[in-house]
Design a protein around this motif. Sequence first.
Motif, PDB file in Angstrom:
ATOM      1  N   UNK A 102       3.423   8.168   6.564  1.00 47.74           N
ATOM      2  CA  UNK A 102       4.248   7.015   6.246  1.00 47.74           C
ATOM      3  C   UNK A 102       3.764   6.361   4.953  1.00 47.74           C
ATOM      4  N   UNK A 103       4.688   5.647   4.311  1.00 47.17           N
ATOM      5  CA  UNK A 103       4.358   4.876   3.118  1.00 47.17           C
ATOM      6  C   UNK A 103       4.607   3.407   3.400  1.00 47.17           C
ATOM      7  N   UNK A 104       5.789   2.928   2.975  1.00 46.47           N
ATOM      8  CA  UNK A 104       6.145   1.536   3.253  1.00 46.47           C
ATOM      9  C   UNK A 104       6.798   1.341   4.607  1.00 46.47           C
ATOM     10  N   UNK A 105       7.131   2.441   5.294  1.00 49.94           N
ATOM     11  CA  UNK A 105       7.767   2.334   6.612  1.00 49.94           C
ATOM     12  C   UNK A 105       9.169   1.779   6.558  1.00 49.94           C
ATOM     13  N   UNK A 106       9.825   1.890   5.392  1.00 48.20           N
ATOM     14  CA  UNK A 106      11.142   1.274   5.227  1.00 48.20           C
ATOM     15  C   UNK A 106      12.292   2.206   5.568  1.00 48.20           C
TER      16      UNK A 106
ATOM     17  N   UNK B   5       1.379   8.369  -4.870  1.00 46.86           N
ATOM     18  CA  UNK B   5       2.406   8.268  -3.842  1.00 46.86           C
ATOM     19  C   UNK B   5       2.352   6.956  -3.067  1.00 46.86           C
ATOM     20  N   UNK B   6       1.195   6.316  -3.041  1.00 50.41           N
ATOM     21  CA  UNK B   6       1.065   5.078  -2.282  1.00 50.41           C
ATOM     22  C   UNK B   6       1.452   3.831  -3.045  1.00 50.41           C
ATOM     23  N   UNK B   7       1.832   3.977  -4.300  1.00 60.12           N
ATOM     24  CA  UNK B   7       2.252   2.825  -5.102  1.00 60.12           C
ATOM     25  C   UNK B   7       3.579   2.261  -4.588  1.00 60.12           C
ATOM     26  N   UNK B   8       3.697   0.927  -4.614  1.00 61.53           N
ATOM     27  CA  UNK B   8       4.962   0.294  -4.252  1.00 61.53           C
ATOM     28  C   UNK B   8       6.025   0.660  -5.279  1.00 61.53           C
TER      29      UNK B   8
ATOM     30  N   UNK C  51      14.507   3.985 -17.772  1.00 61.17           N
ATOM     31  CA  UNK C  51      15.170   5.007 -16.974  1.00 61.17           C
ATOM     32  C   UNK C  51      15.207   4.720 -15.489  1.00 61.17           C
ATOM     33  N   UNK C  52      14.290   3.866 -15.016  1.00 58.62           N
ATOM     34  CA  UNK C  52      14.226   3.576 -13.578  1.00 58.62           C
ATOM     35  C   UNK C  52      14.850   2.236 -13.209  1.00 58.62           C
ATOM     36  N   UNK C  53      15.349   1.496 -14.205  1.00 58.42           N
ATOM     37  CA  UNK C  53      15.784   0.115 -13.953  1.00 58.42           C
ATOM     38  C   UNK C  53      16.875  -0.005 -12.901  1.00 58.42           C
ATOM     39  N   UNK C  54      17.779   0.985 -12.790  1.00 57.40           N
ATOM     40  CA  UNK C  54      18.839   0.902 -11.780  1.00 57.40           C
ATOM     41  C   UNK C  54      18.317   1.061 -10.361  1.00 57.40           C
ATOM     42  N   UNK C  55      17.097   1.524 -10.238  1.00 62.03           N
ATOM     43  CA  UNK C  55      16.487   1.735  -8.925  1.00 62.03           C
ATOM     44  C   UNK C  55      15.568   0.582  -8.529  1.00 62.03           C
ATOM     45  N   UNK C  56      15.756  -0.559  -9.185  1.00 64.63           N
ATOM     46  CA  UNK C  56      14.948  -1.745  -8.895  1.00 64.63           C
ATOM     47  C   UNK C  56      15.159  -2.226  -7.468  1.00 64.63           C
ATOM     48  N   UNK C  57      14.104  -2.755  -6.892  1.00 64.60           N
ATOM     49  CA  UNK C  57      14.075  -3.439  -5.600  1.00 64.60           C
ATOM     50  C   UNK C  57      14.412  -2.542  -4.403  1.00 64.60           C
ATOM     51  N   UNK C  58      14.371  -1.241  -4.578  1.00 65.87           N
ATOM     52  CA  UNK C  58      14.491  -0.359  -3.415  1.00 65.87           C
ATOM     53  C   UNK C  58      13.159  -0.392  -2.680  1.00 65.87           C
ATOM     54  N   UNK C  59      13.154  -0.743  -1.400  1.00 62.88           N
ATOM     55  CA  UNK C  59      11.886  -0.844  -0.674  1.00 62.88           C
ATOM     56  C   UNK C  59      11.245   0.519  -0.457  1.00 62.88           C
ATOM     57  N   UNK C  60       9.928   0.504  -0.282  1.00 60.13           N
ATOM     58  CA  UNK C  60       9.230   1.745  -0.003  1.00 60.13           C
ATOM     59  C   UNK C  60       8.225   2.084  -1.077  1.00 60.13           C
ATOM     60  N   UNK C  61       7.675   3.283  -0.979  1.00 58.54           N
ATOM     61  CA  UNK C  61       6.626   3.725  -1.891  1.00 58.54           C
ATOM     62  C   UNK C  61       7.107   4.881  -2.761  1.00 58.54           C
ATOM     63  N   UNK C  62       6.314   5.190  -3.776  1.00 55.17           N
ATOM     64  CA  UNK C  62       6.642   6.272  -4.699  1.00 55.17           C
ATOM     65  C   UNK C  62       6.735   7.604  -3.959  1.00 55.17           C
ATOM     66  N   UNK C  63       5.819   7.856  -3.041  1.00 55.23           N
ATOM     67  CA  UNK C  63       5.820   9.123  -2.324  1.00 55.23           C
ATOM     68  C   UNK C  63       7.000   9.293  -1.389  1.00 55.23           C
ATOM     69  N   UNK C  64       7.535   8.188  -0.893  1.00 60.99           N
ATOM     70  CA  UNK C  64       8.693   8.261   0.001  1.00 60.99           C
ATOM     71  C   UNK C  64       9.988   8.478  -0.767  1.00 60.99           C
ATOM     72  N   UNK C  65      10.013   8.096  -2.052  1.00 59.95           N
ATOM     73  CA  UNK C  65      11.242   8.168  -2.836  1.00 59.95           C
ATOM     74  C   UNK C  65      11.838   9.580  -2.909  1.00 59.95           C
ATOM     75  N   UNK C  66      11.030  10.632  -3.144  1.00 59.12           N
ATOM     76  CA  UNK C  66      11.626  11.972  -3.174  1.00 59.12           C
ATOM     77  C   UNK C  66      12.052  12.477  -1.806  1.00 59.12           C
TER      78      UNK C  66
END
Length: 340
Positions: free
Chosen positions: A51-55, A91-94, A109-124
């Motif tokens: 688990x990362x942010x558990x979101x 991967x554990x970064x917010x 390049x990442x600005x449209x993905x602002x405020x999505x909860x979770x961690x870097x490792x969970x994103x993929x």
Amino acid sequence: MLELQENVSLQAFNSFGFDVSARYFVELNSVEQLDMLRQLIDRCGLPVLIIGGGSNLVLTDDLNQLVVLNRISGHAISEVEGGVLCVTAGAGEDWHSLVRWTLEQSCYGLENLSLIPGTVGAAPMQNIGAYGVELKDRMLSLEAYDLNSGETVLFSCEDCQFGYRDSVFKSRYPGRYLITHVTFGLSRTFNPVLHYGGLTGELSARGIESPSALELSDLICEVRNSKLPQPQQIGNAGSFFKNPVIPVDQAEKLKQRFPKLVAFADRSGYSKLAAGWLIDQLGWKGRREGDAGVYDKQALVLVNHGQASGQEILELAGNIQADVFKCFGVMLEIEPRCYP
């Protein structure tokens, strides 16, 4: 040194706030601990949940598993041929903190993905996306540790087999790979993506003709906060259902019955329906079944009003799915991962 804990409450580690416990629990802070982690896994002899942010979790009961909290941190920038900026993050970064950090470093390049909860490792894991941008559009590669073999594997975007809220890690190899680092290809030149979700109209209403990347990020944060509850306010996992993708001819027939149907072009021969619209039409927005409810500002979001269990959230979701299928002939798919 890894500290193996027993019978640990996961209430603080899932964004719904479900009070379930893990048989074993360990916090992983560096890649140097990976081989030690593998030894612990062998010793415990139980399935592993990373688990990362558990979101993006629905926990329905206590877990007879080893839960690994991925806290690998760090971020760095390197420039490669062609002016591409490679941003590598642990991967554990917010996730949102990383997005804002890249903007502070003039990496765009990442600005449209602002405020999505979770961690870097969970994103993929589920190919996160918002406002016309998906992770696969910005990711170059990722490193993952194979818990079966003990090898570190480099995955390209193609290797990840990204789909709509899906990847090889979610659908084909759940629990096998622990993502350690993700590398993104960003730019010093800001090329805003504004065509999705009425962003242009929102900017116009604020008198902003050519937004900076930071202004766009701020706007997206404002819009998200107006529509989606933060887990700190009320337990939730963001959008609970995927937008269904159906054949164009089926969508056209629905359009004849429901002229205001919200649908978008998808891959050739298919249309994507707005799941929130379908749910909203049936009067579910704001409804409650005990402490399990539908958010009153966004029908896609299920919330825990206090003491709802994961099972009660799934029962509410099942009632919504049945109602939508009965009316529209479309089966909604649940987005979060459900355990045990």
